[in-house]
Design a protein around this motif. Structure first.
Motif, PDB file in Angstrom:
ATOM      1  N   ALA A  19       0.846  -1.207   0.000  1.00 15.98           N
ATOM      2  CA  ALA A  19       0.000   0.000   0.000  1.00 15.98           C
ATOM      3  C   ALA A  19       0.879   1.254   0.000  1.00 15.98           C
ATOM      4  CB  ALA A  19      -0.935  -0.009   1.200  1.00 15.98           C
ATOM      5  N   LEU A  20       1.970   1.213   0.757  1.00 15.76           N
ATOM      6  CA  LEU A  20       2.904   2.339   0.780  1.00 15.76           C
ATOM      7  C   LEU A  20       3.542   2.531  -0.596  1.00 15.76           C
ATOM      8  CD1 LEU A  20       4.538   4.516   2.313  1.00 15.76           C
ATOM      9  CD2 LEU A  20       6.172   2.714   2.865  1.00 15.76           C
ATOM     10  N   THR A  21       3.916   1.441  -1.222  1.00 15.41           N
ATOM     11  CA  THR A  21       4.506   1.510  -2.560  1.00 15.41           C
ATOM     12  C   THR A  21       3.533   2.143  -3.548  1.00 15.41           C
ATOM     13  OG1 THR A  21       5.798  -0.464  -2.086  1.00 15.41           O
ATOM     14  CG2 THR A  21       5.607   0.161  -4.383  1.00 15.41           C
ATOM     15  N   ARG A  22       2.257   1.750  -3.480  1.00 17.57           N
ATOM     16  CA  ARG A  22       1.254   2.335  -4.369  1.00 17.57           C
ATOM     17  C   ARG A  22       1.100   3.831  -4.118  1.00 17.57           C
ATOM     18  NH1 ARG A  22      -1.145  -2.651  -3.415  1.00 17.57           N
ATOM     19  NH2 ARG A  22      -2.413  -1.850  -1.717  1.00 17.57           N
ATOM     20  N   ARG A  23       1.129   4.255  -2.835  1.00 19.68           N
ATOM     21  CA  ARG A  23       1.007   5.682  -2.520  1.00 19.68           C
ATOM     22  C   ARG A  23       2.184   6.469  -3.072  1.00 19.68           C
ATOM     23  NH1 ARG A  23       0.209   5.243   3.432  1.00 19.68           N
ATOM     24  NH2 ARG A  23       1.676   6.948   3.493  1.00 19.68           N
ATOM     25  N   VAL A  24       3.377   5.905  -2.928  1.00 24.41           N
ATOM     26  CA  VAL A  24       4.577   6.582  -3.435  1.00 24.41           C
ATOM     27  C   VAL A  24       4.497   6.688  -4.959  1.00 24.41           C
ATOM     28  CG1 VAL A  24       7.075   6.359  -3.742  1.00 24.41           C
ATOM     29  CG2 VAL A  24       6.058   5.967  -1.500  1.00 24.41           C
ATOM     30  N   LEU A  25       4.105   5.612  -5.608  1.00 20.16           N
ATOM     31  CA  LEU A  25       3.997   5.630  -7.064  1.00 20.16           C
ATOM     32  C   LEU A  25       2.908   6.593  -7.536  1.00 20.16           C
ATOM     33  CD1 LEU A  25       4.528   1.869  -7.959  1.00 20.16           C
ATOM     34  CD2 LEU A  25       6.130   3.769  -8.221  1.00 20.16           C
ATOM     35  N   ARG A  26       1.871   6.774  -6.742  1.00 23.86           N
ATOM     36  CA  ARG A  26       0.831   7.739  -7.096  1.00 23.86           C
ATOM     37  C   ARG A  26       1.402   9.154  -7.130  1.00 23.86           C
ATOM     38  NH1 ARG A  26      -2.932   7.536  -2.814  1.00 23.86           N
ATOM     39  NH2 ARG A  26      -2.114   9.499  -2.069  1.00 23.86           N
ATOM     40  N   PHE A  27       2.288   9.475  -6.195  1.00 29.01           N
ATOM     41  CA  PHE A  27       2.929  10.795  -6.198  1.00 29.01           C
ATOM     42  C   PHE A  27       3.907  10.938  -7.363  1.00 29.01           C
ATOM     43  CE2 PHE A  27       1.543  11.153  -1.747  1.00 29.01           C
ATOM     44  CZ  PHE A  27       1.073  12.443  -1.762  1.00 29.01           C
ATOM     45  N   ALA A  28       4.543   9.834  -7.759  1.00 30.22           N
ATOM     46  CA  ALA A  28       5.530   9.887  -8.839  1.00 30.22           C
ATOM     47  C   ALA A  28       4.889   9.847 -10.229  1.00 30.22           C
ATOM     48  CB  ALA A  28       6.518   8.732  -8.694  1.00 30.22           C
ATOM     49  N   ARG A  29       3.654   9.383 -10.326  1.00 24.75           N
ATOM     50  CA  ARG A  29       3.002   9.210 -11.635  1.00 24.75           C
ATOM     51  C   ARG A  29       3.007  10.466 -12.504  1.00 24.75           C
ATOM     52  NH1 ARG A  29      -1.613   6.357 -10.505  1.00 24.75           N
ATOM     53  NH2 ARG A  29      -0.424   4.497 -10.921  1.00 24.75           N
ATOM     54  N   PRO A  30       2.702  11.664 -11.967  1.00 20.34           N
ATOM     55  CA  PRO A  30       2.707  12.843 -12.846  1.00 20.34           C
ATOM     56  C   PRO A  30       4.089  13.163 -13.433  1.00 20.34           C
ATOM     57  CG  PRO A  30       1.621  13.349 -10.763  1.00 20.34           C
ATOM     58  CD  PRO A  30       2.219  11.993 -10.631  1.00 20.34           C
ATOM     59  N   TRP A  33       7.200  10.759 -17.210  1.00 19.11           N
ATOM     60  CA  TRP A  33       7.959  11.041 -18.437  1.00 19.11           C
ATOM     61  C   TRP A  33       9.281  11.723 -18.113  1.00 19.11           C
ATOM     62  CZ3 TRP A  33       6.497   7.916 -21.821  1.00 19.11           C
ATOM     63  CH2 TRP A  33       5.155   7.575 -21.965  1.00 19.11           C
ATOM     64  N   LYS A  34       9.249  12.625 -17.135  1.00 14.14           N
ATOM     65  CA  LYS A  34      10.509  13.251 -16.716  1.00 14.14           C
ATOM     66  C   LYS A  34      11.422  12.222 -16.054  1.00 14.14           C
ATOM     67  CE  LYS A  34       9.157  18.057 -16.149  1.00 14.14           C
ATOM     68  NZ  LYS A  34       9.041  19.191 -15.226  1.00 14.14           N
ATOM     69  N   LEU A  35      10.838  11.300 -15.291  1.00 13.21           N
ATOM     70  CA  LEU A  35      11.637  10.243 -14.661  1.00 13.21           C
ATOM     71  C   LEU A  35      12.257   9.336 -15.725  1.00 13.21           C
ATOM     72  CD1 LEU A  35       9.649   9.093 -11.513  1.00 13.21           C
ATOM     73  CD2 LEU A  35      12.028   9.789 -11.593  1.00 13.21           C
TER      74      LEU A  35
END
Length: 185
Positions: A19-30, A33-35
């Motif tokens: 669940a923590l991983t999903r939350r972190v990925l939700r913040f990184a999703r926008p 493309w830059k990542l």
């Protein structure tokens, strides 16, 4: 070193919560493309970093013994171009890293401040204000550093190791081939 052992003991046996991983990925999703662009520049820079030793090997093994001035000039020009490419890639890495990092810091701080504002009054009577603000700032910056700094270092180191192993294997194969060709049958 003592602090590292304590940290290692504190996290020993702990598992990363999905669940923590999903939350972190939700913040990184926008910033995906830059990542991806950031990781791409890290990969290309790591490959470019492996090329100069190969150029110098060619210089020492072929250009100097054969007194080939045109090869020396060509290798020198390639080395200069690689230095310029490396500098441009470093600038691009920094650009993408800052874009992702600062955007992530902003998003995390907005989310944290929204969450803190929804907390009951009793929370603020039990929590020291300085400790709360310090925690907010340090955790957000730590998350940003993990995403841009650690990710970049891990990918870069992995690519350099792989490229170095490939270069070593190619060199060993080339030496083996050259010895096989030069031996009389």
């Amino acid at each position: 070193m003592l602090g590292f052992r304590r940290d290692a003991e504190a996290v020993k046996g702990m598992k990363l919560d999905p669940a923590l991983t999903r939350r972190v990925l939700r913040f990184a999703r926008p910033y995906r493309w830059k990542l991806l662009a950031f990781v791409g520049t890290v990969i290309v820079a790591a490959i470019v970093a492996v090329i100069p030793p190969l150029l110098f090997r060619r210089l020492v093994d072929h250009a100097f013994p054969n007194k080939d001035q045109s090869l020396v000039t060509t290798l020198a020009l390639v080395a200069v171009v690689l230095a310029l490419v490396s500098a441009a890639l470093a600038i691009a890495q920094r650009w993408y890293s800052v874009g992702v990092g600062e955007g992530l810091i902003f998003d995390l701080r907005v989310a944290l401040y929204d969450h803190v504002q929804r907390m009951p009054i009793a929370f603020f009577t039990r929590t020291q204000t300085g400790a709360l603000i310090s925690r907010l700032n340090n955790d957000v910056v730590g998350a940003q550093q993990a995403l841009t700094g650690t990710l970049g270092s891990v990918v870069s180191n992995l690519i350099v190791v792989i490229a170095t192993l490939i270069a070593i294997a190619a060199g060993v194969l080339a030496i083996g081939y050259a010895e096989g060709v030069s031996r009389p049958s």
